[in-house]
Each structure stands twice: as structure tokens, then as C-alpha cells.
Scaffold this motif. Structure first.
Motif, PDB file in Angstrom:
ATOM      1  N   ALA A  46      52.387  38.945  37.193  1.00  0.00           N
ATOM      2  CA  ALA A  46      52.407  37.822  38.128  1.00  0.00           C
ATOM      3  C   ALA A  46      52.999  38.241  39.471  1.00  0.00           C
ATOM      4  N   ASP A  47      54.026  39.084  39.441  1.00  0.00           N
ATOM      5  CA  ASP A  47      54.670  39.531  40.679  1.00  0.00           C
ATOM      6  C   ASP A  47      53.706  40.269  41.599  1.00  0.00           C
ATOM      7  N   ASP A  48      52.761  40.998  41.026  1.00  0.00           N
ATOM      8  CA  ASP A  48      51.777  41.706  41.852  1.00  0.00           C
ATOM      9  C   ASP A  48      50.895  40.718  42.611  1.00  0.00           C
ATOM     10  N   ALA A  49      50.482  39.661  41.935  1.00  0.00           N
ATOM     11  CA  ALA A  49      49.664  38.634  42.588  1.00  0.00           C
ATOM     12  C   ALA A  49      50.473  37.883  43.637  1.00  0.00           C
ATOM     13  N   ILE A  50      51.736  37.617  43.338  1.00  0.00           N
ATOM     14  CA  ILE A  50      52.588  36.924  44.300  1.00  0.00           C
ATOM     15  C   ILE A  50      52.791  37.786  45.543  1.00  0.00           C
ATOM     16  N   ALA A  51      53.047  39.082  45.332  1.00  0.00           N
ATOM     17  CA  ALA A  51      53.207  39.995  46.463  1.00  0.00           C
ATOM     18  C   ALA A  51      51.947  40.034  47.318  1.00  0.00           C
ATOM     19  N   SER A  52      50.785  40.058  46.663  1.00  0.00           N
ATOM     20  CA  SER A  52      49.507  40.078  47.387  1.00  0.00           C
ATOM     21  C   SER A  52      49.299  38.781  48.153  1.00  0.00           C
ATOM     22  N   ASP A  53      49.640  37.657  47.528  1.00  0.00           N
ATOM     23  CA  ASP A  53      49.485  36.347  48.165  1.00  0.00           C
ATOM     24  C   ASP A  53      50.397  36.222  49.382  1.00  0.00           C
ATOM     25  N   MET A  54      51.605  36.756  49.262  1.00  0.00           N
ATOM     26  CA  MET A  54      52.547  36.716  50.386  1.00  0.00           C
ATOM     27  C   MET A  54      52.029  37.553  51.553  1.00  0.00           C
ATOM     28  N   VAL A 114      57.934  50.697  39.764  1.00  0.00           N
ATOM     29  CA  VAL A 114      58.781  49.806  40.564  1.00  0.00           C
ATOM     30  C   VAL A 114      58.005  49.076  41.649  1.00  0.00           C
ATOM     31  N   LYS A 115      57.125  49.785  42.346  1.00  0.00           N
ATOM     32  CA  LYS A 115      56.449  49.216  43.515  1.00  0.00           C
ATOM     33  C   LYS A 115      55.463  48.133  43.099  1.00  0.00           C
ATOM     34  N   LEU A 116      55.580  46.964  43.702  1.00  0.00           N
ATOM     35  CA  LEU A 116      54.641  45.887  43.421  1.00  0.00           C
ATOM     36  C   LEU A 116      53.319  46.128  44.147  1.00  0.00           C
ATOM     37  N   VAL A 117      52.239  45.805  43.481  1.00  0.00           N
ATOM     38  CA  VAL A 117      50.909  45.910  44.080  1.00  0.00           C
ATOM     39  C   VAL A 117      50.708  44.717  45.013  1.00  0.00           C
ATOM     40  N   ASP A 118      50.357  44.990  46.262  1.00  0.00           N
ATOM     41  CA  ASP A 118      50.214  43.885  47.213  1.00  0.00           C
ATOM     42  C   ASP A 118      48.822  43.808  47.832  1.00  0.00           C
ATOM     43  N   ASP A 119      47.868  44.516  47.223  1.00  0.00           N
ATOM     44  CA  ASP A 119      46.517  44.505  47.790  1.00  0.00           C
ATOM     45  C   ASP A 119      45.468  44.034  46.778  1.00  0.00           C
ATOM     46  N   LEU A 120      45.893  43.185  45.835  1.00  0.00           N
ATOM     47  CA  LEU A 120      44.916  42.607  44.914  1.00  0.00           C
ATOM     48  C   LEU A 120      43.924  41.748  45.693  1.00  0.00           C
ATOM     49  N   ASN A 121      42.693  41.683  45.203  1.00  0.00           N
ATOM     50  CA  ASN A 121      41.653  40.900  45.856  1.00  0.00           C
ATOM     51  C   ASN A 121      41.885  39.421  45.557  1.00  0.00           C
ATOM     52  N   MET A 122      42.420  38.717  46.529  1.00  0.00           N
ATOM     53  CA  MET A 122      42.775  37.317  46.304  1.00  0.00           C
ATOM     54  C   MET A 122      41.542  36.438  46.106  1.00  0.00           C
ATOM     55  N   LEU A 123      40.412  36.847  46.664  1.00  0.00           N
ATOM     56  CA  LEU A 123      39.183  36.065  46.472  1.00  0.00           C
ATOM     57  C   LEU A 123      38.744  36.094  45.011  1.00  0.00           C
ATOM     58  N   ASP A 124      39.043  37.200  44.333  1.00  0.00           N
ATOM     59  CA  ASP A 124      38.712  37.288  42.906  1.00  0.00           C
ATOM     60  C   ASP A 124      39.662  36.447  42.070  1.00  0.00           C
ATOM     61  N   LEU A 125      40.897  36.326  42.540  1.00  0.00           N
ATOM     62  CA  LEU A 125      41.902  35.580  41.780  1.00  0.00           C
ATOM     63  C   LEU A 125      41.785  34.081  41.999  1.00  0.00           C
ATOM     64  N   ILE A 126      41.609  33.701  43.243  1.00  0.00           N
ATOM     65  CA  ILE A 126      41.582  32.279  43.583  1.00  0.00           C
ATOM     66  C   ILE A 126      40.131  31.821  43.633  1.00  0.00           C
ATOM     67  N   LYS A 156      36.733  29.307  43.748  1.00  0.00           N
ATOM     68  CA  LYS A 156      36.335  28.210  44.629  1.00  0.00           C
ATOM     69  C   LYS A 156      36.751  26.861  44.053  1.00  0.00           C
ATOM     70  N   GLU A 157      36.815  26.786  42.715  1.00  0.00           N
ATOM     71  CA  GLU A 157      37.167  25.515  42.089  1.00  0.00           C
ATOM     72  C   GLU A 157      38.657  25.206  42.189  1.00  0.00           C
ATOM     73  N   PHE A 158      39.483  26.249  42.342  1.00  0.00           N
ATOM     74  CA  PHE A 158      40.932  26.015  42.377  1.00  0.00           C
ATOM     75  C   PHE A 158      41.564  26.733  43.562  1.00  0.00           C
ATOM     76  N   LYS A 159      42.037  25.974  44.515  1.00  0.00           N
ATOM     77  CA  LYS A 159      42.658  26.537  45.707  1.00  0.00           C
ATOM     78  C   LYS A 159      44.169  26.350  45.731  1.00  0.00           C
ATOM     79  N   GLY A 160      44.724  25.665  44.767  1.00  0.00           N
ATOM     80  CA  GLY A 160      46.161  25.446  44.735  1.00  0.00           C
ATOM     81  C   GLY A 160      46.456  24.037  44.258  1.00  0.00           C
ATOM     82  N   ARG A 161      47.506  23.906  43.523  1.00  0.00           N
ATOM     83  CA  ARG A 161      47.888  22.594  42.965  1.00  0.00           C
ATOM     84  C   ARG A 161      48.466  21.704  44.075  1.00  0.00           C
TER      85      ARG A 161
END
Length: 230
Positions: free
Chosen positions: A99-107, A209-221, A223-228
Motif C-alpha cells: 500500500a505504501d508504494d501506491a501512496i508514494a506514487s499517488d503523492m 527500503v525505498k518506496l516505489v513512487d512510479d506506479l501507473n496510477m491510471l492502472d490502479l484508479i 474509471k468507475e472509482f476516483k475516490g471515496r
């Protein structure tokens, strides 16, 4: 600009499932926790992230098994808590990562605000909200870099990451504080302590140790869910 929380749903699920074995009470705790975060901060948009299967760090860890020291049984309703967060809040499961990798990427990519309590993510510059202390922390690029290399030296006993042998908090602070190039200082220390094989060990620890911060956010988020929206 609309504020969006990138929420560590792992810790919310774990904390909630740790205090009850009643399914109805579990759901109430989860709803109250997220509702309280929104109420206190006035943030209405949240993206919740859950760690998925096949975390790449398990393969990267050669010296010690990643999180191999965790022997404590998981809370009985932990799976139920995660399922509920997926179904009711659209929590996004990040397969292959944490989850931290996705959060780092989102930030980094979207300017999201981290919402959680894990100190590891303080290696990411930006705004962090601790929902337990109900407090914001701003982390600069300089401080984020310091935090990363500090952890590379000290390791992380919680995740079974060794770091640099015989280097604790005091020695790490002495070496890094005021140092204009913490990366070079960290590598020099590894070279001195480990010797000829320092680079392979350094690369292993860095990967853990290093968090991944370049995940493809379009793949994660999707079209049906943009945020609660709360």
C-alpha cells in the motif's frame, strides 16, 4: 484544488480487527474511523490502498527473509475488514507491491496527502496526516532524502531489514545530520563496513527500503472509482 487522502487501509484494517471479534462491531469501527478522519480534517475524497499478493520485496531479500520475523497470528477478522473496505469504500489492492508504494506514487504524481501512521513513508516529500495523533506533518525534499538514507543505515527490525551492521540511531544521526550528500555518506559507510561485497548488499537493502513512487496510477484508479466522497 480538492484535497485527496491516500489512505493506508492496511493499518486501518489491522487496528480495527485487533480490537474485536464481532463482525458487526468491526464494520462499525471501520466506518467510524474513516468518518472521523473526514470529519476532523474536512477532507471528503479518499483513495484507500491495500497491499496485494506477491510483494517483490520477498524476492529482493537475499540476506534475511523480508518480514520473516513476524510470528504473531493475524487478527481473526483481518480478511473480513479488508473485504469490507474493498466492497464499501473501493479500497484498491496493489498486487506485487505494498500500500505504501501506491501512496508514494499517488503523492508524487497527484499531490495526494498520505493518511496513515507508518514512519517509513516519511521518505516521501509532501503532506502527511497521522489520523491517530490528528496531526499534519510537512516533509521537505531534503528531509525526505535524509529519512531514506537514515533508514538504509539503521534498517527496520519490524520488516526484518538489517541495514548497516553495528550502526544504530546515534551513529546514523551523527553521520547524516548536516551532511549535504546523505547518499554518498551512506554508500561510503557501506563500503567501509561491508567491504568488497558492499554494492550487492547495498542494492538489496535499497530495494527493500525505498518506496516505489512510479506506479501507473491510471492502472490502479479505475474509471468507475476516483475516490471515496464522504
Amino acid at each position: 484544488m480538492t484535497k485527496t487522502f491516500a489512505v493506508d487501509a492496511d493499518i486501518i484494517a489491522y487496528r480495527s480487527a485487533s480490537v474485536t471479534q464481532d463482525k458487526d462491531e468491526l464494520i462499525e469501527i471501520l466506518d467510524n474511523t474513516l468518518g472521523n478522519i473526514s470529519s476532523v480534517t474536512s477532507v471528503k475524497h479518499m483513495r484507500l490502498y491495500l497491499s496485494g499478493e506477491n510483494n517483490f520485496r520477498h524476492d529482493a531479500a537475499k540476506t534475511k527473509p523480508y518480514k520473516g520475523n513476524r510470528k504473531q497470528e493475524k487478527p481473526l477478522l483481518l480478511r473480513k475488514a479488508k473485504q469490507y473496505l474493498q466492497l464499501e469504500y473501493g479500497a484498491i489492492v496493489v498486487d506485487g507491491y505494498e500500500a505504501d508504494d501506491a501512496i508514494a506514487s499517488d503523492m508524487k504524481q497527484n499531490g495526494a496527502i498520505h493518511c496513515g501512521i507508518d514512519k517509513d513513508i516519511l521518505q516521501v516529500a509532501g503532506t502527511h496526516y497521522n489520523f491517530v495523533k490528528e496531526a499534519y506533518v510537512e516533509v521537505s525534499e531534503e528531509q525526505a532524502k535524509y529519512n531514506l538514507y537514515h533508514q538504509l543505515i539503521t534498517g527496520d527490525s519490524t520488516d526484518n531489514i538489517g541495514g548497516l551492521p553495528n550502526y544504530g540511531e546515534v551513529k546514523a544521526n551523527e553521520m547524516l545530520q548536516g551532511n549535504p550528500d546523505p547518499e554518498l555518506a551512506c554508500k561510503m559507510a557501506y563500503m567501509e563496513v561491508i567491504g568488497d561485497d558492499w554494492h550487492d548488499y547495498y542494492q538489496e537493502q535499497y530495494a527493500l527500503v525505498k518506496l516505489v513512487d512510479d506506479l501507473n496510477m491510471l492502472d490502479l484508479i479505475t474509471k468507475e472509482f476516483k475516490g471515496r466522497l464522504f
